[in-house]
Design a protein around this motif. Structure first.
Motif, PDB file in Angstrom:
ATOM      1  N   VAL A   1     -17.773  -7.058  -8.837  1.00  0.00           N
ATOM      2  CA  VAL A   1     -17.420  -6.431  -7.561  1.00  0.00           C
ATOM      3  C   VAL A   1     -16.056  -6.884  -7.066  1.00  0.00           C
ATOM      4  O   VAL A   1     -15.260  -6.078  -6.565  1.00  0.00           O
TER       5      VAL A   1
ATOM      6  N   GLU B   1     -24.601  -6.394  -1.762  1.00  0.00           N
ATOM      7  CA  GLU B   1     -25.143  -5.076  -1.404  1.00  0.00           C
ATOM      8  C   GLU B   1     -24.409  -4.487  -0.208  1.00  0.00           C
ATOM      9  O   GLU B   1     -24.098  -3.294  -0.168  1.00  0.00           O
TER      10      GLU B   1
ATOM     11  N   GLU C   1     -20.903  -3.374  -1.481  1.00  0.00           N
ATOM     12  CA  GLU C   1     -20.878  -2.261  -2.448  1.00  0.00           C
ATOM     13  C   GLU C   1     -21.376  -0.944  -1.901  1.00  0.00           C
ATOM     14  O   GLU C   1     -20.920   0.130  -2.319  1.00  0.00           O
TER      15      GLU C   1
END
Length: 404
Positions: free
Chosen positions: A76, A398, A401
């Protein structure tokens, strides 16, 4: 996707906050305090008073979760230091935890990396798949992917109950029956559990992202059916916890609000990644149902209780770190996919609780929990066999993203 323009500033601020929390508080702690430069890999324990125990055993769960967290952080955020940490975790795990004789992974090794508890707990093998598949997803590493696939084969060969369906909890090192199948002394001793099925579904979902095997897809479909037909309590809308082989509920009438909210979004993720619209259509009402049931554990301060035993009336009212992290993700999932503004408010309130009550701003990482009287729980670990950067690190990832 939720296009609520009124919420855009709030979401942007949440994403900024989550990245700072992830990098400065969580990942920095593990980078600076948990690498074992003498014996390799990572230390097994830092206690609740921030004391290092360099000769503590090293658990498979801790090491697999470190592998997953830093692999995902590299994917990420793209920072070399996260890749270095993930590679260190991958190399140590494959060298010391993978059983080269019988397959699978050891439950624990000692501080020098020698096998300690050699039983095969399928929950741990699931997390090994989760970590290795994420490393493969982040780097394209064929060695990690091959190892993850080999562990999938171990579960499918040794854990499936061909009579009643689903997966058993554990075996001996050589895949023979074992009497004590518990994950921990806190669990009931039953041959099947919601928790193990959850953490087989979760890595199978991740493995499918990098290994789109039709057999794996079928395995994942079967686990989803188990959740819908055997684990979901259609009367209460909670997910039952322990089972006999024939799926008769065991261990009493328990409700785990933390597992309910965690399962709600992981079941949804599994159905989405599978890409089967019929499964997704069947799953989405259940996602909302189970998430609503979990709200029984919500407290006035925004936090969520862990678990209740309805037979005895006992409530586990420590506000545990992992429950709060999963609550944030579960409610954000409802907001993102179902335009549930009230769920966003629940997520934000729980995130605020975390910031003010669980984040250790002096020493890094999060406390295990807050006691009912508001005091910090220092009896349980800051880092250890079960206290890993996975729940809280994943919450932050989470948030970063997701496209709201």
């Amino acid at each position: 996707m939720n296009n609520c323009s009124v919420c855009s500033d709030t979401i942007a601020a949440l994403k900024t906050s989550a990245r700072q929390l992830l990098e400065d508080n969580i990942l920095r702690f593990w980078l600076e305090k948990m690498q074992d430069y003498e014996h390799g890999g990572f230390y097994g324990r830092i206690d609740g008073n921030n004391r290092l125990h360099p000769e503590a055993d090293k658990g498979a769960i801790l090491n697999a979760r470190i592998l997953w967290t830093f692999s995902a952080a590299y994917r990420v955020l793209g920072k070399q230091e996260y890749l270095n940490m993930a590679t260190r975790a991958k190399d140590y795990f494959m060298q010391h935890f993978m059983d080269q004789t019988y397959g699978g992974v050891f439950w624990s090794v000692d501080y020098m990396g020698r096998p300690k508890d050699t039983r095969k707990q399928f929950y741990a093998i699931g997390f090994a798949i989760y970590g290795l598949s994420e490393y493969a997803r982040s780097t394209g590493c064929p060695e990690a992917l091959a190892a993850a696939v080999s562990l999938y084969e171990c579960i499918e060969q040794h854990a499936i109950d061909h009579e009643w369906g689903g997966y058993i909890e554990a075996t001996t090192r050589s895949w023979q029956p074992i009497g004590d199948m518990r994950l921990s002394p806190h669990d009931a001793n039953y041959p099947k559990s919601q928790n193990t099925h959850l953490h087989i579904m979760e890595p199978y979902t991740n493995l499918l992202r990098v290994w789109p095997s039709e057999r794996l897809r079928l395995s994942l479909r079967n686990i989803i059916r188990i959740f819908l037909n055997c684990i979901l309590n259609r009367e209460t809308h909670h997910l039952d916890l322990f089972f006999e082989n024939d799926w008769t509920r065991g261990g009493g009438h328990l409700e785990s609000y933390g597992h309910d909210i965690e399962c709600s979004w992981l079941m949804h993720e599994a159905a989405i990644v599978m890409g089967d619209q019929d499964v997704l259509a069947e799953m989405e009402p259940v996602v909302k149902m189970v998430a609503r049931a979990s709200e029984k554990g919500l407290q006035p301060d925004g936090s969520m209780q862990h678990e209740a035993n309805l037979d005895t009336g006992h409530i586990d009212d420590d506000q545990q770190w992992w429950v709060q992290a999963e609550a944030v993700v579960g409610f954000l999932n409802l907001f993102q996919h179902f335009s549930d503004r009230a769920a966003l408010d629940k997520a934000l309130r729980c995130y605020d609780y975390i910031q003010h009550n669980l984040v250790d701003r002096e020493h890094g990482e999060w406390y295990w929990s807050r006691r009912p009287d508001g005091s910090v729980n220092r009896d349980d670990d800051k880092a250890g066999f079960w206290k890993c950067p996975y729940h809280n690190g994943r919450m932050c990832l989470e948030i970063i993203e997701r496209e709201f």
